[in-house]
Design a protein around this motif. Structure first.
Motif, PDB file in Angstrom:
ATOM      1  N   LEU A  15     -10.043  -0.705  -2.557  1.00 47.85           N
ATOM      2  CA  LEU A  15      -8.957  -0.484  -1.614  1.00 47.85           C
ATOM      3  C   LEU A  15      -9.392  -0.702  -0.176  1.00 47.85           C
ATOM      4  O   LEU A  15     -10.531  -0.397   0.189  1.00 47.85           O
ATOM      5  CB  LEU A  15      -8.437   0.953  -1.745  1.00 47.85           C
ATOM      6  CG  LEU A  15      -7.779   1.331  -3.068  1.00 47.85           C
ATOM      7  CD1 LEU A  15      -7.578   2.833  -3.148  1.00 47.85           C
ATOM      8  CD2 LEU A  15      -6.452   0.604  -3.238  1.00 47.85           C
ATOM      9  N   GLY A  26       0.806  -1.212   0.000  1.00 43.15           N
ATOM     10  CA  GLY A  26       0.000   0.000   0.000  1.00 43.15           C
ATOM     11  C   GLY A  26       0.840   1.262   0.000  1.00 43.15           C
ATOM     12  O   GLY A  26       2.065   1.226   0.153  1.00 43.15           O
ATOM     13  N   ALA A  42      -3.182   5.483  -5.599  1.00 40.29           N
ATOM     14  CA  ALA A  42      -3.174   4.060  -5.237  1.00 40.29           C
ATOM     15  C   ALA A  42      -3.787   3.227  -6.356  1.00 40.29           C
ATOM     16  O   ALA A  42      -3.285   2.146  -6.698  1.00 40.29           O
ATOM     17  CB  ALA A  42      -3.927   3.849  -3.933  1.00 40.29           C
TER      18      ALA A  42
END
Length: 270
Positions: free
Chosen positions: A69, A4, A33
């Motif tokens: 996510l 991450g 991300a």
């Protein structure tokens, strides 16, 4: 183990000191991300989600869900009761299994004994909510002190957010930190570094670099955690060089993040 990024992957961009005065928002971190293909985003005290309005938080939740996510939260200040409670409530809402905590904050630097007493006060609320506390080895406490705090509170509910560089401030390198704290680790801050002499040769500086370009033995760190049975997420954090970032931190931090993810993918597939 999942890879991450977080708010401390882009410290200058989040602070608004990047090129052109742009400020990276929570939604901006989510978008990065998504582009990088990582699975987790972590928001700490430099970009707290508790500062979002209800409408902004709803928009954030939609973006995170669409990007697939997981979210992790971090705060600072064991003496900040309101901040801790708000992060606990948000952790429950977002399904976050722990809150990362830097114990120092707001001019308050508790002793190990004070940490134990305050953590014991908070533990009933965190246990009831099903959320753990991950103490970061930020620099002031040695690994032995952190271990004592955990053992004197509750190792099932209090663990470590293991940072691979911070403990140089307590005169302890990664080998000491990982070997001693791996068994308590709930989260990993994957941060690389170089150590160089200053130009006049009278001293050294510890500086950050993209993961894989410094002295951190990443495979060894991950192997030690796996041997300890810790299937934790690895969040890339960067100590971006001020000199390199002075002209355009936005571009430099993006490049460092991309290089770090590319390197870490050799050992972290998810």
């Amino acid at each position: 183990m999942k890879l991450g990024i977080g708010s401390y992957t882009y410290p200058y961009s989040v602070a608004g000191s990047a090129g052109g005065g742009r400020r990276l928002t929570a939604l901006g971190v989510v978008e990065r991300a998504r582009r990088l293909g990582v699975r987790v985003v972590q928001f700490c005290d430099n970009l707290p989600l508790t500062g979002l309005s209800e409408a902004e938080l709803a928009q954030f939740e939609t973006a995170v869900r669409e990007a697939g996510l997981a979210v992790e939260l971090g705060t600072r200040g064991l003496g900040d009761a309101e901040g801790l409670r708000r992060h606990l409530e948000l952790a429950v809402r977002l399904g976050t299994p722990f809150v990362r905590l830097v114990v120092d904050g707001g001019g308050y630097e508790p002793s190990p004994g004070e940490c134990v007493a305050r953590l014991r006060e908070w533990l009933p609320e965190f246990r009831a909510a099903g959320v753990k506390l991950a103490l970061e080895n930020h620099d002031r406490f040695t690994c032995r002190m952190l271990e004592q705090i955990i053992q004197q509170t509750d190792p099932e509910w209090v663990g470590i957010c293991l940072d691979t560089v911070n403990s140089f401030g307590a005169l302890e390198g990664p080998e000491v930190v990982v070997s001693r704290l791996a068994r308590y680790t709930l989260n990993l801050h994957l941060k690389d570094f170089v150590i160089r002499r200053v130009p006049n040769q009278l001293g050294f500086v510890v500086r950050g670099c993209p993961v894989g370009e410094g002295r951190l033995d990443v495979p060894w760190v991950l192997g030690q955690l796996r041997e300890a049975g810790r299937d934790v997420n690895a969040i890339i954090e960067l100590w971006t060089s001020l000199e390199e970032a002075a002209a355009d931190a936005w571009t430099v931090e993006e490049a460092w993040a991309e290089a770090s993810v590319r390197y870490a993918r050799q050992w972290i597939e998810q």
